[in-house]
Design an enzyme around this catalytic site. Structure first.
Site, PDB file in Angstrom:
ATOM      1  N   TYR A  14      -3.702 -15.832 -31.043  1.00 17.27           N
ATOM      2  CA  TYR A  14      -3.222 -17.064 -30.407  1.00 17.27           C
ATOM      3  C   TYR A  14      -3.809 -18.327 -31.045  1.00 17.27           C
ATOM      4  O   TYR A  14      -3.422 -19.441 -30.683  1.00 17.27           O
ATOM      5  CB  TYR A  14      -3.591 -17.073 -28.919  1.00 17.27           C
ATOM      6  CG  TYR A  14      -2.999 -15.939 -28.117  1.00 17.27           C
ATOM      7  CD1 TYR A  14      -1.640 -15.914 -27.815  1.00 17.27           C
ATOM      8  CD2 TYR A  14      -3.794 -14.896 -27.657  1.00 17.27           C
ATOM      9  CE1 TYR A  14      -1.092 -14.872 -27.080  1.00 17.27           C
ATOM     10  CE2 TYR A  14      -3.260 -13.848 -26.915  1.00 17.27           C
ATOM     11  CZ  TYR A  14      -1.907 -13.843 -26.632  1.00 17.27           C
ATOM     12  OH  TYR A  14      -1.363 -12.817 -25.904  1.00 17.27           O
ATOM     13  N   HIS A  19       0.288 -23.742 -27.943  1.00 18.57           N
ATOM     14  CA  HIS A  19      -0.347 -23.666 -26.621  1.00 18.57           C
ATOM     15  C   HIS A  19      -1.874 -23.802 -26.710  1.00 18.57           C
ATOM     16  O   HIS A  19      -2.528 -24.022 -25.694  1.00 18.57           O
ATOM     17  CB  HIS A  19       0.002 -22.316 -25.986  1.00 18.57           C
ATOM     18  CG  HIS A  19       0.480 -22.401 -24.563  1.00 18.57           C
ATOM     19  ND1 HIS A  19       0.866 -23.574 -23.931  1.00 18.57           N
ATOM     20  CD2 HIS A  19       0.639 -21.413 -23.627  1.00 18.57           C
ATOM     21  CE1 HIS A  19       1.235 -23.304 -22.693  1.00 18.57           C
ATOM     22  NE2 HIS A  19       1.105 -22.019 -22.476  1.00 18.57           N
ATOM     23  N   TYR A  64      -7.240 -16.382 -20.105  1.00 15.33           N
ATOM     24  CA  TYR A  64      -5.844 -16.563 -20.464  1.00 15.33           C
ATOM     25  C   TYR A  64      -5.288 -17.738 -19.657  1.00 15.33           C
ATOM     26  O   TYR A  64      -5.763 -18.073 -18.575  1.00 15.33           O
ATOM     27  CB  TYR A  64      -5.000 -15.289 -20.306  1.00 15.33           C
ATOM     28  CG  TYR A  64      -5.338 -14.261 -21.371  1.00 15.33           C
ATOM     29  CD1 TYR A  64      -4.775 -14.357 -22.644  1.00 15.33           C
ATOM     30  CD2 TYR A  64      -6.241 -13.243 -21.120  1.00 15.33           C
ATOM     31  CE1 TYR A  64      -5.111 -13.448 -23.635  1.00 15.33           C
ATOM     32  CE2 TYR A  64      -6.581 -12.327 -22.107  1.00 15.33           C
ATOM     33  CZ  TYR A  64      -6.015 -12.444 -23.363  1.00 15.33           C
ATOM     34  OH  TYR A  64      -6.359 -11.566 -24.343  1.00 15.33           O
ATOM     35  N   ASN A  66      -2.807 -18.586 -17.789  1.00 13.06           N
ATOM     36  CA  ASN A  66      -2.315 -18.592 -16.409  1.00 13.06           C
ATOM     37  C   ASN A  66      -3.413 -18.567 -15.351  1.00 13.06           C
ATOM     38  O   ASN A  66      -3.151 -18.823 -14.177  1.00 13.06           O
ATOM     39  CB  ASN A  66      -1.370 -17.402 -16.184  1.00 13.06           C
ATOM     40  CG  ASN A  66      -0.106 -17.509 -17.015  1.00 13.06           C
ATOM     41  OD1 ASN A  66       0.086 -18.474 -17.765  1.00 13.06           O
ATOM     42  ND2 ASN A  66       0.767 -16.534 -16.898  1.00 13.06           N
ATOM     43  N   ASN A 112       1.677 -23.556 -17.065  1.00 12.03           N
ATOM     44  CA  ASN A 112       0.983 -22.595 -16.199  1.00 12.03           C
ATOM     45  C   ASN A 112      -0.520 -22.821 -16.134  1.00 12.03           C
ATOM     46  O   ASN A 112      -1.157 -22.508 -15.125  1.00 12.03           O
ATOM     47  CB  ASN A 112       1.282 -21.165 -16.658  1.00 12.03           C
ATOM     48  CG  ASN A 112       2.702 -20.752 -16.333  1.00 12.03           C
ATOM     49  OD1 ASN A 112       3.289 -21.232 -15.365  1.00 12.03           O
ATOM     50  ND2 ASN A 112       3.275 -19.880 -17.141  1.00 12.03           N
TER      51      ASN A 112
END
Length: 201
Positions: A14, A19, A64, A66, A112
């Site tokens: 990631y 993001h 993470y 969320n 989120n």
């Protein structure tokens, strides 16, 4: 004291995602301002230092995206911080690429990470919203933010991170509009923003 939170997802796959621009900003912030080494706590990684004479803790949640609010709640509770002391740096699809806006409170625009933070600590924290553009259709958003910045985007991303880090003292001092203007002027000077509307050149 200030808590500066950068949003992203942990793990090498990631690392270059749109993001994860919050993580990218904090990594450079820690490096440039001589913060302590990163260490694991508050369900994340933190580094401690000062900017403009103000004590600052940087936090990268490792829950993470969320579940980012859990880490923010843990840190805010430990340091006994109120919402005015918390600033969150994140990607924003509702802004054109290379545009930045600072605001306190407001909606979450489907993000989120912000949804989780607002659920855990409340809504009236400061957000540094870094535009990554919208892919054009709702069903494409997930793939857009979880893909790496394109090679052609990297120069403006680097310029954005550099400008945020350079002018971080204004942000810590609560001079949001001046901070925002300084960042945009820095990107304009390098040819990444149109002078009229602030969109990527």
């Amino acid at each position: 004291m200030r808590l500066l939170v950068g949003l992203g997802n942990p793990g090498a796959k990631y690392q270059g995602n749109r993001h994860n621009i919050g993580f990218m900003v904090l990594d450079e912030m820690a490096r440039r301002h001589g913060f302590s080494p990163w260490r694991r706590r508050f369900q994340g990684e933190t580094a401690d230092g000062s900017i403009g004479g103000e004590r600052v803790t940087l936090l990268k949640p490792l829950t993470y995206m969320n579940d980012s609010g859990r880490a923010v709640q843990d840190a805010a509770s430990f340091f006994k911080l109120g919402l005015p002391d918390i600033t969150v740096v994140h990607d924003e699809i509702e802004l054109p690429a290379a545009k930045l806006r600072v605001k306190v409170g407001g909606g979450i625009a489907g993000h989120n990470g912000l949804r989780s933070i607002s659920a855990h600590v409340g809504n009236d924290y400061r957000r540094v919203r870094i535009g990554v553009g919208h892919p054009g259709a709702k069903e494409l958003v997930h793939g857009h933010v979880l893909n790496d910045f394109a090679k052609s985007e990297r120069p403006w991303v680097e310029a954005m991170i550099e400008a945020i880090v350079e002018h971080a003292g204004l942000l810590v001092d609560g001079r949001d509009s001046t901070f925002q203007n300084k960042v945009h002027l820095a990107l304009q000077a390098k040819g990444f923003l149109d002078n009229n509307d602030g969109s990527a050149a």
